[in-house]
Design an enzyme around this catalytic site. Structure first.
Site, PDB file in Angstrom:
ATOM      1  N   SER A  81      -9.864  -0.503   7.307  1.00 54.59           N
ATOM      2  CA  SER A  81      -9.594  -0.261   6.015  1.00 54.59           C
ATOM      3  C   SER A  81      -8.942  -1.542   5.430  1.00 54.59           C
ATOM      4  O   SER A  81      -8.497  -1.383   4.054  1.00 54.59           O
ATOM      5  CB  SER A  81      -8.392   0.820   5.902  1.00 54.59           C
ATOM      6  OG  SER A  81      -9.211   1.917   6.330  1.00 54.59           O
TER       7      SER A  81
ATOM      8  N   SER B  45      -9.773   1.890   3.034  1.00 56.38           N
ATOM      9  CA  SER B  45      -9.080   2.652   2.214  1.00 56.38           C
ATOM     10  C   SER B  45      -8.060   1.856   1.493  1.00 56.38           C
ATOM     11  O   SER B  45      -7.350   2.178   0.657  1.00 56.38           O
ATOM     12  CB  SER B  45      -8.340   3.816   3.087  1.00 56.38           C
ATOM     13  OG  SER B  45      -7.350   3.094   3.989  1.00 56.38           O
TER      14      SER B  45
ATOM     15  N   LYS C 149       0.914  -1.218  -0.073  1.00 58.85           N
ATOM     16  CA  LYS C 149      -0.035   0.052  -0.145  1.00 58.85           C
ATOM     17  C   LYS C 149       1.013   1.170  -0.052  1.00 58.85           C
ATOM     18  O   LYS C 149       1.800   1.197   0.898  1.00 58.85           O
ATOM     19  CB  LYS C 149      -0.929  -0.194   1.208  1.00 58.85           C
ATOM     20  CG  LYS C 149      -1.876   1.087   1.363  1.00 58.85           C
ATOM     21  CD  LYS C 149      -2.842   0.806   2.347  1.00 58.85           C
ATOM     22  CE  LYS C 149      -3.890   1.784   2.580  1.00 58.85           C
ATOM     23  NZ  LYS C 149      -4.774   1.757   3.839  1.00 58.85           N
TER      24      LYS C 149
END
Lengths: 492, 107
Positions: free
Chosen positions: A183, A159, A84
């Site tokens: 998330s 997210s 990420k």
């Protein structure tokens, strides 16, 4: 070398399988990674899951590994991993899906990066996300939204939407995300894969761009529990560089006992109202019934402090975010405005240009909660309420082993649907947030899907520190076919 | 509770964010909605153990069970060189970062 029909097979290769074949040299790492990049280059444009492919670096590393024997500690030898883009890796972009960090490259390696590379893993790309990890739909990104691999018009969740979509689509067997209020678990549910948030402090936060420091945890995605177990054995270590790191290490409990027979699982039944999608409830009840057949006991529980959850979370997370994001001031790194006459203007113009709408909204909320005159009413009370929530969970766990809930009230919503009302998007997190507040390990497991519909995630919580027991339960569920990664059909 | 425009403007200033008049109105509506839903927090009982002012302690971070986590004393290690650290500074001169003048000319 083995002859694979690569594009059909990537989703069926988990890290456990790849590491074994790369270590024994039955499979060529270079050949596999090259074919993987061809597949990614073909499929990623329609998903927008990955933001910066690191083909050269990955192939270079693959060559190095190919030419020497695997050492005994390299249990992920040659295995591709997606990162990420809010996790530091030297030389990789760490843009956090924000204009504020456009062009910014990692200046040091996060602990998780060092540990995984030490174990032989290859980072192949950075993944798209909601800006600074704020969001549950991956629509708040300067790179544009990510599409759900199962249905392109739908959100992958957020997210960590990019990491989830990448793992579900076979771009890598393992992907790292971060979970502050759900998330990783929510995107795992929406994309039909496993997403595991460890106990707070289990995985070092050193190198994770901070959002809500008392809530954040770097959390892995995978398509098999054995892969989650391997990555936890590598990452679940104390770290002197993270003051909140636990003193103990993760020790696998996979297959050591029968986790389905004789356990007691609590269900907060009163939360399962008509706000929860019917299809999700059906899957939820189906798994419960099957587990009862295997000897699991279910009891209804009440957690009265859950009514404070959303407000406590949003006050604390926004307050911490407003503090953490104050470092983005255009001075030492990141975007700097060209239009400032004085220092005040430099700060405010830089931040106004650099941050997106949702980030600004949360910074505003957080700043408000912390400002004089409102501090006691909001932030002070939220802290007190958090203590009550932690205490209540500890009490509930005195008589049960796990808690069971859906991961999200629905399956993946349509892109564009949730961004109209801020409260609507926040309600998606209602089943995931308590685990971050109470610092508990929690996992989203994909329900078996047989109706061509969207994936559904079912969630379990365990007491603080019981990460291994939680994964062992999940392993038994997977072994019996009670939970299963949703097949990726590669529809256009 | 009601949020007026002045409060939003003042908060934006504290956060070092510029908002247009339109954005202030939108922010006011959004925050109002969010804060109304937070009114449930006013019910939370605050005993002397949960003194709001003790927010500065690290109570929120430490686990009650001492064996689960601990705080270490900070140790200084030069783990990143100045040149690496300043390599991505928007405007620099050697080991210095260039910024607009802080003191006015006339001072």
């Amino acid at each position: 070398m083995t002859n694979f029909n690569y594009s059909k097979e990537f989703c069926s290769h988990d890290a456990t399988f790849l590491a074994e074949n790369f270590r024994s040299k039955k499979l060529s790492i270079v050949e596999y990674i090259s074919n993987l990049f061809s597949y990614i280059e073909q499929e990623n444009p329609s998903l927008n899951a990955l933001t910066s492919l690191q083909k050269e670096a990955a192939l270079q590393r693959a060559k190095e590994l190919e030419h020497r024997p695997a050492q005994s500690h390299e249990i992920l030898f040659g295995v591709p991993i997606v990162l990420k883009e809010n996790i530091q890796k030297k030389g990789f972009p760490v843009q956090c899906a924000s204009r504020m960090l456009e062009g910014y490259k990692g200046q040091y390696d996060a602990t998780v990066v060092s540990l995984l590379e030490n174990a032989g893993a290859i980072f192949i790309s950075t993944a798209n996300m909601d800006e600074f990890a704020m969001g549950s739909s991956n629509e708040h990104s300067c790179h544009g939204p990510v599409k759900n691999p199962h249905h392109f018009k739908h959100s992958p969740g957020g997210s960590s939407g990019g990491s989830a979509a990448a793992c579900a689509a076979g771009f890598a067997p393992l992907a790292l995300g971060s979970d502050t209020g759900g998330s990783v678990r929510e995107p795992a549910a929406f994309c039909g894969i496993y997403g595991f948030k460890p106990t707070y402090g289990r995985i070092s936060r050193y190198g994770l761009v901070a959002f809500g420091s008392s809530l954040d945890q770097i959390s892995p995605f995978a398509r098999s529990i054995s892969d989650l177990d391997i990555i936890m054995r590598i990452l679940g270590q104390p770290d002197v560089r993270d003051a909140t790191s636990l003193c103990t290490s993760y020790e696998s409990q996979l297959g050591k006992e029968n986790f389905l027979k004789g356990r007691t699982i609590g269900v907060p039944r009163s939360l399962l109202t008509n706000a929860v999608d019917k299809r999700v409830l059906v899957a939820f009840e189906k798994l419960e019934a099957k587990m009862r057949d295997f000897g699991t006991k279910f009891v209804d529980i009440e957690i009265s402090t859950l009514k404070y959850t959303l407000s406590v979370y949003y006050v604390l997370a926004s307050a911490e975010a407003s503090s953490n994001l104050s470092r983005f001031d255009g001075i030492r790194y990141g975007h700097r405005t060209q239009q400032a006459q004085d220092l005040f203007e430099l700060y405010s113009q830089t931040r106004t240009e650099g941050f997106g709408k949702e980030v600004k909204r949360r910074i505003l909320l957080g700043t408000f909660a912390l400002s004089a005159g409102y501090y006691d009413a909001f932030y002070g009370r939220a802290l007190a309420a958090r203590d009550l929530i932690v205490e209540e969970f500890a009490k509930v766990f005195e008589t049960i082993d796990f808690i069971y809930m859906p991961t999200a009230p629905s399956s993946a919503f349509l892109l564009g649907e949730s961004s109209l009302d801020p409260m609507q998007e926040y309600l998606n997190d209602i089943f995931t947030i308590p685990a971050n507040l109470a610092k508990l390990p929690a996992i989203s497991l994909p329900a078996p899907i047989d109706d061509e519909g969207l994936p559904i995630g079912l969630q379990f919580y365990a007491p603080q520190g019981n990460d291994a027991q939680l994964l062992a339960l999940a392993y038994d569920l997977e072994k019996q076919g009670l939970v299963k990664t949703t097949a990726f059909k590669n529809m256009k | 509770m009601h949020l007026d425009k002045e409060v939003i403007k003042r908060t934006a200033e504290l956060a070092r964010l510029n908002f247009s008049e339109e954005e202030i109105i939108e922010a006011q509506k959004d925050l109002q909605k969010i804060l109304t839903s937070f009114e449930v927090l006013l019910e939370v009982p605050i005993s002397h153990e949960h003194d709001a002012r003790s927010a500065f302690s690290t109570k929120g971070l430490e686990n009650k069970d001492e064996s689960l986590s601990h705080m270490e004393k900070d140790q200084v290690e030069n783990s990143i060189t100045t040149s690496d650290f300043l390599a991505q500074t928007p405007s620099r001169e050697g080991a210095f970062v260039r910024v607009p003048a802080i003191l006015a000319q006339s001072t």
